[in-house]
Design an enzyme around this catalytic site. Structure first.
Site, PDB file in Angstrom:
ATOM      1  N   ASP A 108       0.793  -1.239   0.000  1.00 39.40           N
ATOM      2  CA  ASP A 108       0.000   0.000   0.000  1.00 39.40           C
ATOM      3  C   ASP A 108       0.817   1.277   0.000  1.00 39.40           C
ATOM      4  O   ASP A 108       0.252   2.380  -0.021  1.00 39.40           O
ATOM      5  CB  ASP A 108      -0.981   0.011   1.170  1.00 39.40           C
ATOM      6  N   HIS A 125       6.274  -8.319  -1.064  1.00 44.97           N
ATOM      7  CA  HIS A 125       5.192  -8.575  -2.015  1.00 44.97           C
ATOM      8  C   HIS A 125       5.032  -7.446  -3.024  1.00 44.97           C
ATOM      9  O   HIS A 125       3.990  -7.329  -3.662  1.00 44.97           O
ATOM     10  CB  HIS A 125       3.884  -8.827  -1.266  1.00 44.97           C
ATOM     11  N   CYS A 136      11.680  -5.717 -19.607  1.00 42.77           N
ATOM     12  CA  CYS A 136      12.836  -4.814 -19.521  1.00 42.77           C
ATOM     13  C   CYS A 136      12.910  -4.043 -18.210  1.00 42.77           C
ATOM     14  O   CYS A 136      13.896  -3.367 -17.948  1.00 42.77           O
ATOM     15  CB  CYS A 136      12.841  -3.841 -20.696  1.00 42.77           C
ATOM     16  N   CYS A 158       4.531  -2.475 -22.904  1.00 43.45           N
ATOM     17  CA  CYS A 158       5.683  -1.600 -22.711  1.00 43.45           C
ATOM     18  C   CYS A 158       5.993  -0.817 -23.985  1.00 43.45           C
ATOM     19  O   CYS A 158       6.142  -1.397 -25.068  1.00 43.45           O
ATOM     20  CB  CYS A 158       6.888  -2.425 -22.291  1.00 43.45           C
ATOM     21  N   SER A 200      -0.575 -12.262  10.216  1.00 45.35           N
ATOM     22  CA  SER A 200      -1.065 -13.555  10.694  1.00 45.35           C
ATOM     23  C   SER A 200       0.056 -14.574  10.829  1.00 45.35           C
ATOM     24  O   SER A 200      -0.102 -15.609  11.480  1.00 45.35           O
ATOM     25  CB  SER A 200      -2.134 -14.092   9.738  1.00 45.35           C
ATOM     26  N   ASP A 241      -5.628  -3.470  19.528  1.00 49.11           N
ATOM     27  CA  ASP A 241      -5.601  -2.537  18.406  1.00 49.11           C
ATOM     28  C   ASP A 241      -4.178  -2.025  18.200  1.00 49.11           C
ATOM     29  O   ASP A 241      -3.576  -1.452  19.113  1.00 49.11           O
ATOM     30  CB  ASP A 241      -6.558  -1.375  18.662  1.00 49.11           C
ATOM     31  N   ILE A 242      -3.641  -2.225  17.005  1.00 47.83           N
ATOM     32  CA  ILE A 242      -2.246  -1.871  16.743  1.00 47.83           C
ATOM     33  C   ILE A 242      -2.008  -0.390  16.887  1.00 47.83           C
ATOM     34  O   ILE A 242      -1.009   0.051  17.476  1.00 47.83           O
ATOM     35  CB  ILE A 242      -1.834  -2.386  15.354  1.00 47.83           C
TER      36      ILE A 242
END
Length: 251
Positions: A108, A125, A136, A158, A200, A241-242
């Protein structure tokens, strides 16, 4: 496991204070307070707009068009997302020199938006904020791609080599980037405190890094809303809660 908020913040603060080098590892849970949907929840839009698998993307032009349609539909869901308290807390740790790097499963771009230099972020990721040619490596920004796609319905190619252009994320079936994996390994074995936040810890090989750090005598802290398979290995498990847990470290 610590669930009392003040106790959790105090315990985390004590470990951060005595740490020499911190490696942070983040998953989707750090971004949910920012409006970015996670992948595993029951009503997640990622289930309805599931990314096309890599081999289908490569082999079928219609699947490439569908992949881009789903990509832009998902982007619209969190187009206005901004970094949360967890992101800013980690940005402060990087700025202070406590954290050498942030290993992330997220695509994100919110760690960059929080002020962390791109070279200090290890993206396992990929990144959903731009695209690239699979042949390329030429980089493409998304806005021109979207305008052309909405006008023609055709997946981009491309301009430099005619290759397939894909969002710079790692799709199912696509190998993880070797350089990112090597950097994550190096960061994990070099730290003396490993913070696993909002993951997780079930997706491998990414989920192996907390255990790797633990095996090299680093302390392991897991901060997550739900239990993980590695909770028993951790020195400290903070459940809650983070954003609330990281609030004192975010300013």
């Amino acid at each position: 496991m610590v669930t009392n908020l003040q106790a959790a913040q105090a315990a985390l603060g004590d470990l951060i204070e005595v740490a020499g080098q911190i490696a942070a590892f983040t998953g989707a849970g750090i971004s949910t307070e920012c409006g970015v949907p996670d992948f595993r929840s029951k009503d997640s839009p990622w289930r309805r707009l599931r990314p096309i698998e890599f081999d289908l993307f490569l082999s079928d032009a219609l699947m490439r068009e569908e992949a881009w349609r789903r990509k832009f539909a998902l982007d619209d869901l969190y187009a206005h997302a901004t970094p949360g308290r967890g992101h800013y807390a980690l940005a402060n740790l990087v700025a202070s020199g406590k954290a050498a790097s942030i290993i992330t499963q997220n695509i994100d771009n919110l760690h960059q938006a929080s002020g962390v230099p791109a070279e200090r972020i290890i993206e396992l990721h990929g990144n959903g904020s731009y695209a690239g040619c699979l042949s390329c490596g030429a980089r493409y920004e998304l806005l021109p791609i979207r305008r052309a796609f909405e006008a023609t319905g055709a997946a981009p190619v491309c301009a430099a080599c005619g290759g397939i252009v894909k969002s710079a994320t790692i799709s199912f079936g696509q190998p993880l980037p070797k350089e990112a994996l090597a950097r994550a390994y190096k960061a994990s074995v070099a730290c003396d405190l490993f913070l696993a936040i909002g993951s997780s810890l079930v997706v491998y090989p990414a989920a192996a890094f907390p255990s790797l750090a633990r095996e090299t005598d680093a302390r392991l802290v897991i901060v997550n809303g739900e239990e993980t398979p590695l909770d028993a290995e951790a020195d400290l498990v903070l459940r809650g809660d983070i954003g609330d847990i990281f609030q004192p470290f975010a300013s």
